[in-house]
Design a protein around this motif. Structure first.
Motif, short mmCIF file in Angstrom:
data_model
loop_
_atom_site.label_atom_id
_atom_site.label_comp_id
_atom_site.label_asym_id
_atom_site.label_seq_id
_atom_site.Cartn_x
_atom_site.Cartn_y
_atom_site.Cartn_z
N ILE A 110 0.86 -1.18 0.00
CA ILE A 110 0.00 0.00 0.00
C ILE A 110 0.89 1.23 0.00
O ILE A 110 1.67 1.44 0.94
CB ILE A 110 -0.94 0.02 1.22
N ASN A 111 0.79 2.01 -1.06
CA ASN A 111 1.55 3.25 -1.21
C ASN A 111 0.60 4.44 -1.20
O ASN A 111 -0.52 4.35 -1.70
CB ASN A 111 2.35 3.27 -2.52
N TYR A 112 1.08 5.53 -0.66
CA TYR A 112 0.33 6.79 -0.69
C TYR A 112 1.27 7.86 -1.22
O TYR A 112 2.33 8.10 -0.63
CB TYR A 112 -0.18 7.16 0.70
N ASN A 113 0.90 8.45 -2.33
CA ASN A 113 1.74 9.46 -3.00
C ASN A 113 3.18 8.98 -3.16
O ASN A 113 4.13 9.71 -2.91
CB ASN A 113 1.69 10.79 -2.25
N GLY A 114 3.31 7.72 -3.56
CA GLY A 114 4.63 7.15 -3.84
C GLY A 114 5.39 6.61 -2.64
O GLY A 114 6.43 5.99 -2.80
N GLN A 115 4.89 6.79 -1.44
CA GLN A 115 5.57 6.31 -0.23
C GLN A 115 4.91 5.02 0.23
O GLN A 115 3.68 4.96 0.38
CB GLN A 115 5.48 7.34 0.88
N GLU A 116 5.72 3.99 0.48
CA GLU A 116 5.16 2.74 0.98
C GLU A 116 4.70 2.90 2.42
O GLU A 116 5.47 3.31 3.28
CB GLU A 116 6.19 1.60 0.90
N LEU A 117 3.42 2.58 2.66
CA LEU A 117 2.87 2.61 4.00
C LEU A 117 2.97 1.23 4.64
O LEU A 117 3.39 1.08 5.78
CB LEU A 117 1.39 3.03 3.98
N ILE A 118 2.52 0.23 3.88
CA ILE A 118 2.51 -1.16 4.35
C ILE A 118 3.03 -2.02 3.21
O ILE A 118 2.72 -1.78 2.05
CB ILE A 118 1.08 -1.61 4.72
N GLY A 119 3.79 -3.03 3.57
CA GLY A 119 4.31 -3.93 2.56
C GLY A 119 4.51 -5.30 3.13
O GLY A 119 3.57 -5.97 3.55
N GLN A 120 5.74 -5.72 3.21
CA GLN A 120 6.07 -7.08 3.57
C GLN A 120 5.86 -7.38 5.06
O GLN A 120 6.02 -8.53 5.48
CB GLN A 120 7.49 -7.40 3.13
N GLU A 121 5.46 -6.38 5.84
CA GLU A 121 5.15 -6.64 7.25
C GLU A 121 4.03 -7.67 7.37
O GLU A 121 3.92 -8.39 8.34
CB GLU A 121 4.67 -5.36 7.98
N MET A 122 3.17 -7.71 6.34
CA MET A 122 2.01 -8.61 6.35
C MET A 122 2.21 -9.74 5.36
O MET A 122 1.26 -10.19 4.72
CB MET A 122 0.74 -7.82 6.05
N PHE A 123 3.41 -10.26 5.21
CA PHE A 123 3.69 -11.38 4.32
C PHE A 123 3.07 -12.65 4.87
O PHE A 123 3.18 -12.96 6.06
CB PHE A 123 5.20 -11.57 4.18
N SER A 124 2.41 -13.40 4.00
CA SER A 124 1.81 -14.67 4.39
C SER A 124 1.26 -15.35 3.15
O SER A 124 1.55 -14.93 2.03
CB SER A 124 0.67 -14.43 5.39
N GLN A 125 0.42 -16.37 3.37
CA GLN A 125 -0.36 -16.87 2.26
C GLN A 125 -1.24 -15.70 1.83
O GLN A 125 -1.85 -15.03 2.68
CB GLN A 125 -1.23 -18.04 2.69
N ILE A 126 -1.33 -15.43 0.55
CA ILE A 126 -1.98 -14.20 0.12
C ILE A 126 -3.47 -14.18 0.48
O ILE A 126 -4.01 -13.14 0.82
CB ILE A 126 -1.72 -13.93 -1.38
N LEU A 127 -4.11 -15.33 0.47
CA LEU A 127 -5.53 -15.33 0.85
C LEU A 127 -5.71 -14.98 2.31
O LEU A 127 -6.68 -14.33 2.69
CB LEU A 127 -6.18 -16.67 0.51
N ILE A 128 -4.76 -15.37 3.15
CA ILE A 128 -4.83 -14.99 4.57
C ILE A 128 -4.55 -13.51 4.74
O ILE A 128 -5.21 -12.81 5.52
CB ILE A 128 -3.85 -15.85 5.41
N THR A 129 -3.57 -13.00 4.02
CA THR A 129 -3.25 -11.57 4.10
C THR A 129 -4.47 -10.74 3.72
O THR A 129 -4.83 -9.79 4.43
CB THR A 129 -2.06 -11.24 3.18
N TRP A 130 -5.14 -11.11 2.62
CA TRP A 130 -6.33 -10.35 2.23
C TRP A 130 -7.46 -10.52 3.23
O TRP A 130 -8.25 -9.59 3.44
CB TRP A 130 -6.76 -10.70 0.80
N HIS A 131 -7.53 -11.66 3.88
CA HIS A 131 -8.53 -11.83 4.93
C HIS A 131 -8.31 -10.79 6.05
O HIS A 131 -9.26 -10.20 6.55
CB HIS A 131 -8.47 -13.25 5.51
N TYR A 132 -7.06 -10.57 6.41
CA TYR A 132 -6.75 -9.58 7.44
C TYR A 132 -7.17 -8.17 7.01
O TYR A 132 -7.71 -7.40 7.80
CB TYR A 132 -5.26 -9.61 7.81
N TYR A 133 -6.91 -7.83 5.75
CA TYR A 133 -7.32 -6.50 5.28
C TYR A 133 -8.84 -6.36 5.22
O TYR A 133 -9.38 -5.30 5.51
CB TYR A 133 -6.68 -6.18 3.93
N GLU A 134 -9.53 -7.44 4.88
CA GLU A 134 -10.99 -7.41 4.90
C GLU A 134 -11.49 -7.19 6.33
O GLU A 134 -12.42 -6.42 6.56
CB GLU A 134 -11.56 -8.72 4.33
#
Length: 182
Positions: free
Chosen positions: A55-79
Motif C-alpha cells: 500500500i503506497n500513498y503518494n509514492g511512499q510505501e505505508l505497508i508492505g512485507q510486514e504482512m507477508f503470508s499466504q496471500i488469501l490470509i493476508t487479504w482476509h486480514y485486510y478485509e
C-alpha cells in the motif's frame, strides 16, 4: 493518491526483499500476463500463493512485507480491518503467521474526522523496521483498500475450478458489493 498492489510468489520469503527487487521475486496478482504462472501454482500444482499487499500513498510505501503470508490470509486480514473500521471505527491486525501483538492499527484522527491514523509496528522475526505512523484521508484510504479487496477477489475467482467453491466466492463478492466497507 493510493496505489495498492498484490504481490505473489510460490516461494516463502523469510526476509523482506528490497523494494527495488520486488518484481524479481514476486509477480502482480491481477496482471493478466501472470495468469498462466498463477494458474500453474493454484490449479495444476495445487500449491499456495505467498505474498503481501503493498500500500503506497503518494509514492511512499505505508505497508508492505510486514504482512507477508499466504496471500488469501493476508487479504482476509485486510478485509477484517475494513469490517472493524466500518463497525467500530477502530481496527487492528496481527501478523498473519502468528503473534498476538498488532502489526497494524487504524483509528480516527483525534481532531479531524476526515482523517485516520495508520500505525505500522515493527514485526518481530521478519523485519526490524522502525515504527511508522501516518495521517491519511479516511474515505480515500478505506475506499482504495475496499476497491483493492474487490479486485483481489474478482481476480481470484478466475482460479476456482470446483463449481461450488466458485459459487461461494461469487456470493462473497456479491455480499461485499452490497455493503461497501468505507
Amino acid at each position: 493518491m493510493f496505489t495498492i498492489q498484490t504481490w505473489v510468489s510460490d516461494q516463502w520469503h523469510s526476509d523482506p526483499v528490497p523494494i527495488g527487487e520486488i518484481d524479481q521475486h514476486y509477480c502482480l496478482f491481477d496482471d493478466l500476463k501472470n495468469y498462466d504462472f498463477i494458474w500453474d501454482i493454484l490449479v495444476e500444482r495445487q500449491a499456495i500463493l505467498f505474498g503481501f499487499v503493498q500500500i503506497n500513498y503518494n509514492g511512499q510505501e505505508l505497508i508492505g512485507q510486514e504482512m507477508f503470508s499466504q496471500i488469501l490470509i493476508t487479504w482476509h486480514y485486510y478485509e477484517e480491518i475494513l469490517k472493524q473500521m466500518y463497525k467500530q471505527n477502530f481496527a487492528s491486525a496481527t501478523q498473519p503467521e502468528g503473534g498476538d501483538e498488532p502489526v497494524i492499527t487504524v483509528c480516527p484522527h483525534n481532531t479531524d474526522s476526515n482523517q485516520i491514523i495508520l500505525e505500522v509496528f515493527p514485526e518481530r522475526g521478519i523485519s526490524h523496521k522502525d515504527y511508522k505512523i501516518f495521517i491519511l484521508p479516511r474515505k480515500e484510504f478505506l475506499k482504495a483498500l475496499y476497491d483493492a479487496l474487490i479486485t483481489y477477489h474478482q481476480t481470484d475467482l478466475q482460479f476456482y475450478v470446483v463449481d461450488e467453491h466458485k459459487q461461494a466466492a461469487k456470493r462473497h463478492i456479491h455480499s461485499l458489493l452490497n455493503q461497501p466497507l468505507y
